[in-house]
Scaffold this active site. Structure first.
Site, mmCIF file in Angstrom:
data_model
loop_
_atom_site.group_PDB
_atom_site.id
_atom_site.type_symbol
_atom_site.label_atom_id
_atom_site.label_comp_id
_atom_site.label_asym_id
_atom_site.label_seq_id
_atom_site.Cartn_x
_atom_site.Cartn_y
_atom_site.Cartn_z
ATOM 1 N N ASP A 2 74.463 0.093 19.175
ATOM 2 C CA ASP A 2 73.595 1.109 18.842
ATOM 3 C C ASP A 2 73.050 1.803 20.264
ATOM 4 O O ASP A 2 73.514 1.274 21.214
ATOM 5 C CB ASP A 2 72.542 0.624 17.997
ATOM 6 N N ILE A 3 72.660 3.043 20.112
ATOM 7 C CA ILE A 3 72.189 3.874 21.287
ATOM 8 C C ILE A 3 70.998 3.077 21.824
ATOM 9 O O ILE A 3 70.113 3.027 21.034
ATOM 10 C CB ILE A 3 72.080 5.288 20.662
ATOM 11 N N ASN A 21 65.184 11.685 20.062
ATOM 12 C CA ASN A 21 64.568 12.174 19.028
ATOM 13 C C ASN A 21 63.124 13.114 19.461
ATOM 14 O O ASN A 21 62.772 14.130 18.939
ATOM 15 C CB ASN A 21 64.404 11.594 17.741
ATOM 16 N N ASP A 63 70.977 14.388 15.812
ATOM 17 C CA ASP A 63 72.129 14.118 14.661
ATOM 18 C C ASP A 63 73.350 14.591 15.387
ATOM 19 O O ASP A 63 74.329 13.917 15.266
ATOM 20 C CB ASP A 63 71.739 15.082 13.636
ATOM 21 N N GLU A 112 71.081 4.803 14.289
ATOM 22 C CA GLU A 112 71.850 4.713 15.387
ATOM 23 C C GLU A 112 72.916 3.636 15.650
ATOM 24 O O GLU A 112 73.652 3.423 16.843
ATOM 25 C CB GLU A 112 71.031 5.056 16.629
#
Length: 340
Positions: free
Chosen positions: A202-203, A210, A219, A245
């Site tokens: 994941d990020i 965000n 997104d 994510e």
């Protein structure tokens, strides 16, 4: 359009079919007289319509077999009555008997039951042969319409399935697709004796993206990351958006050591090139990755394999993010940390 017809019958039977059906520009005929060969052909390449010669051994059995097959129950089955008890003249009693025979044939699996006209009937009324051929052609058209509707339905179902299994944002496969595909890959790997590995990533600090730039930018970042992952994997390796994510990559025929190399390369590819959101905005990100390989005691669904990779991902984050952690042994305490 060329219509395919499988004929379970003899060459002599085929010779009595209408000339229009024998026209190879409009119809493709496959003639088979062996029961098991006919079943094999039906399973491998179903026709649009099947003709069955009633006097052939196991003809009624073949009608019933077709209707009992879920994938073939749509196939239009025309049973041709050519046995010797066919009558040249029709009394009221004879007609009742003929109707009973027709009802029996339909109950046993035929979609249509056509009585072959005898030479005696043709001699008495030559027009009867043309009328008989018109009935056959009309029944073929019924079968063709049924086949076309079935195949259109299958195409629609395939499209809906593809939509249901695709992530609408990133256009890669979604979690539902992974939950369907992973058990298949586990089974295939065990059957063929090949290794199977899995990466979950994941990020890092995605919430900050965000919060800083808004969800639309977030997104777009997910879309670009998914594209970068897809373009840097083998065609047989499948990326999935697992949720938020998080992404999962199933690596077929890949050992744990090889999977670590893939994970490190992806980590480097993401970290070294920032993501261009627009001409004015470029965002650098890193990812954390957990790697695990299929073991003998893993469950058939792949849950335990996924769980180990997820534990490695958590470990990578706890150790500072932007790194790969792989699971070398079944004991979680034996994690090896590999920094990028």
């Amino acid at each position: 359009m060329n219509v395919s017809i499988l004929v379970f019958g003899s060459e002599k039977f085929v010779a009595k079919l209408p000339d229009q059906i024998l026209d190879t520009t409009a119809f493709t005929l496959e003639v088979i007289a062996d029961f098991h060969q006919a079943i094999s052909q039906l399973e491998n390449e179903p026709p649009d319509v099947i003709f069955i010669q009633a006097s052939l051994d196991k003809s009624i059995e073949l009608c019933g077999w077709i209707k009992n097959q879920t994938q073939l129950s749509w196939l239009y089955c025309i049973l041709f009555e050519d046995r010797s008890y066919q009558l040249a003249t029709k009394s009221e009693q004879d007609l009742c008997w003929e109707w009973e025979m027709t009802a029996t044939a339909l109950r046993q699996g035929a979609d249509a039951y056509i009585w072959q006209v005898t030479d005696e009937i043709i001699a008495q009324n030559p027009v009867s042969l043309a009328a008989h051929h018109q009935v056959i052609l009309a029944q073929v058209n019924v079968g063709l319409r049924k086949a076309q509707k079935y195949r259109e339905l299958m195409r629609t179902n395939d499209l809906l399935s593809a939509i249901a299994l695709a992530d609408s944002l990133t256009e890669i496969s979604n979690r539902r697709a992974m939950e369907w595909d992973l058990p298949r890959q586990v089974k295939k790997a065990r059957t063929q004796g090949n290794p199977l590995s899995l990466i979950i990533l994941d990020i890092d600090y995605f919430k900050k993206v965000n919060d800083t730039y808004g969800h639309l930018v977030g997104d777009r970042l997910l879309q670009l990351l998914a594209a970068r992952l897809r373009h840097n994997l083998r065609s047989k390796d499948t990326p999935f958006r697992y949720g938020g994510e998080e992404f999962v990559i199933v690596l077929t025929n890949t050992t744990g050591e090889e999977a670590v190399i893939v994970a490190e390369r992806l980590n480097r590819i993401v970290a070294e090139q920032p993501f261009a959101m627009s001409k004015e905005l470029t965002i650098p990100i890193t990812i954390s990755l957990g790697v695990a390989s299929l073991q003998a005691d893993d469950d058939d669904k792949g849950y335990s394999l996924l769980h180990r990779a997820d534990q490695c991902l958590l470990n990578a984050k706890a150790l500072g993010r932007n790194r790969v952690v792989s699971w070398e042994y079944s004991d979680f305490s034996n994690l090896r940390v590999m920094s990028s």
